[in-house]
Design an enzyme around this catalytic site. Structure first.
Site, PDB file in Angstrom:
ATOM      1  CB  THR A  42      -1.077  -0.505   1.190  1.00 17.55           C
ATOM      2  OG1 THR A  42      -2.100  -1.060   1.144  1.00 17.55           O
ATOM      3  CG2 THR A  42      -1.466   0.934   1.365  1.00 17.55           C
ATOM      4  CE  LYS A  59      -3.354  -5.004   8.341  1.00 14.46           C
ATOM      5  NZ  LYS A  59      -3.168  -4.709   6.485  1.00 14.46           N
ATOM      6  CD  GLU A  79       2.150 -35.454  28.939  1.00 15.33           C
ATOM      7  OE1 GLU A  79       2.080 -36.468  28.787  1.00 15.33           O
ATOM      8  OE2 GLU A  79       3.128 -35.339  28.896  1.00 15.33           O
ATOM      9  CB  THR A 137       0.477  -3.482   6.299  1.00 13.34           C
ATOM     10  OG1 THR A 137      -1.200  -3.551   5.668  1.00 13.34           O
ATOM     11  CG2 THR A 137       1.093  -2.455   6.125  1.00 13.34           C
ATOM     12  CG  ASP A 138      -3.107  -7.233   3.199  1.00 13.27           C
ATOM     13  OD1 ASP A 138      -3.120  -7.002   4.602  1.00 13.27           O
ATOM     14  OD2 ASP A 138      -3.347  -7.107   2.729  1.00 13.27           O
ATOM     15  CE1 TYR A 178      -5.972   0.918  -0.140  1.00 17.25           C
ATOM     16  CE2 TYR A 178      -4.042  -0.152  -0.765  1.00 17.25           C
ATOM     17  CZ  TYR A 178      -4.955   0.330   0.097  1.00 17.25           C
ATOM     18  OH  TYR A 178      -4.421  -0.781   1.015  1.00 17.25           O
TER      19      TYR A 178
END
Ligand code: SIN
Length: 325
Positions: free
Chosen positions: A12, A164, A282, A91-92, A25
């Site tokens: 981005t 994130k 366990e 960022t993802d 976008y």
């Protein structure tokens, strides 16, 4: 002045959309030099060398691109006149790339990843300031030897622990209950914690790779059938379970995990819960077939399991690796 190499991969921060708006976008559209034009003050911080390695939405990052990026950084840091590296990234999936670099970079020089939540064409785009701070951090002596860092919204995170935590707000990152490594006031970093897990020059994985073993991820949910595990086992050497609670699952999964482990699949148990820690258990794993992810999320545990399987197929050795990284 220090010299910083900026390697752009898209995201981005390089996104273009409707003038002034933050939505609709496409990530990874403009060249890193166009972003730099909007921050002329950055030239007072460091000499810059720019490289447009990729220009993609970070959902397009994959093992091949991680290896390409890491191998490129491993050779750039050998150049004496390069003092630090900044990577611009979406960022993802930045948290997976930052962990891959944490494990594979063979350098003490600062390496800082950054990005943006708003495209370059938005009103108050956050990318230029994040990039300014990332270059400032990479040029600062106090960042030397700190491993791979992620810089976002005045905050310094460790490449291992960053995640994130908000898909909408500008302040989109966190580091579980471990807080962060430090803050930045304009160009000045203030560190107040450290990462104790092995990284960069202390990592047995530091080096270049051109292939990685396949590892799948299976999310457990109430009522989940074990078919997904049998399906994944056909084409993956390892499977990371993203279990409920402390990395837990139902009886059908328990039986399938035991069955497939006996046939050679390596399982790691992580949790779909954002915070906390996954220990050996366990009740859900009485025969200790699974390796606990510790504080790694499923997607980060996958990165470590791929690199671990590159070194060894031995479950107990991989268990040791997960305890250290
Ligand atoms: C991406 O990850 O490339 C798109 C989202 C973003 O960078 O914020």
């Amino acid at each position: 002045m220090k010299t910083i190499a900026i390697i752009a991969t898209g995201g981005t921060i390089a996104g273009v959309g409707k003038d002034g708006k933050t939505v609709v976008y496409h990530a990874g559209e403009i060249d890193v030099n166009d972003i730099l034009e909007s921050i002329p003050q950055i030239n007072e911080v460091a000499h810059l060398k720019t490289f447009q390695l990729y220009n993609v939405d970070s959902n397009e990052m994959d093992e091949e691109k991680w290896m390409g990026l890491s191998n490129m950084i491993n050779s750039l840091v050998l150049e004496e006149d390069i003092d630090g590296i900044v990577v611009t990234h979406g960022t993802d999936c930045i948290e997976e790339t930052s962990y891959y670099l944490t494990l594979t970079l063979n350098t003490n020089k600062p390496v800082v990843l950054t990005g943006a939540m708003r495209p370059a064409t938005a009103t108050s785009a956050d990318g230029p300031f994040n990039l300014y701070q990332a270059v400032s951090l990479a040029s600062n002596d106090s960042a030397y030897g700190k491993g791979v860092m992620v810089l976002f919204s005045n905050t310094i995170y460790s490449g291992r622990d960053v995640q994130k935590i908000n898909n909408f707000k500008v302040d989109a990152f966190g580091q579980k209950t471990f807080g962060c490594l430090g803050y930045m006031q304009d160009e000045v970093p203030y560190f107040f914690s450290d990462t104790f897990k092995k990284h960069t020059i202390h990592s047995i994985f530091a080096g270049n790779y051109n292939s990685l073993p396949k590892v799948g991820v299976a999310l457990f949910y109430a009522g989940a059938s074990a078919d997904i595990l049998y399906h994944l086992a056909q084409s993956n050497e390892g499977i990371v379970i993203v279990g409920a609670g402390s990395g837990n699952y139902n009886e059908k999964w328990k039986e399938a995990i035991e069955d497939l482990s006996k046939k050679g699949t390596i399982f790691v148990r992580s949790s779909r819960v954002q915070e906390g820690i996954v220990f050996d258990d366990e009740v859900f794993d009485p025969h200790h077939y699974c390796i606990s992810s510790n504080t790694l999320s499923g997607q980060k545990a996958r990165v470590l399991l791929m690199l671990a399987l590159k070194k060894t197929k031995d479950r107990d050795q991989i268990r040791q690796i997960f305890a250290q990284y």
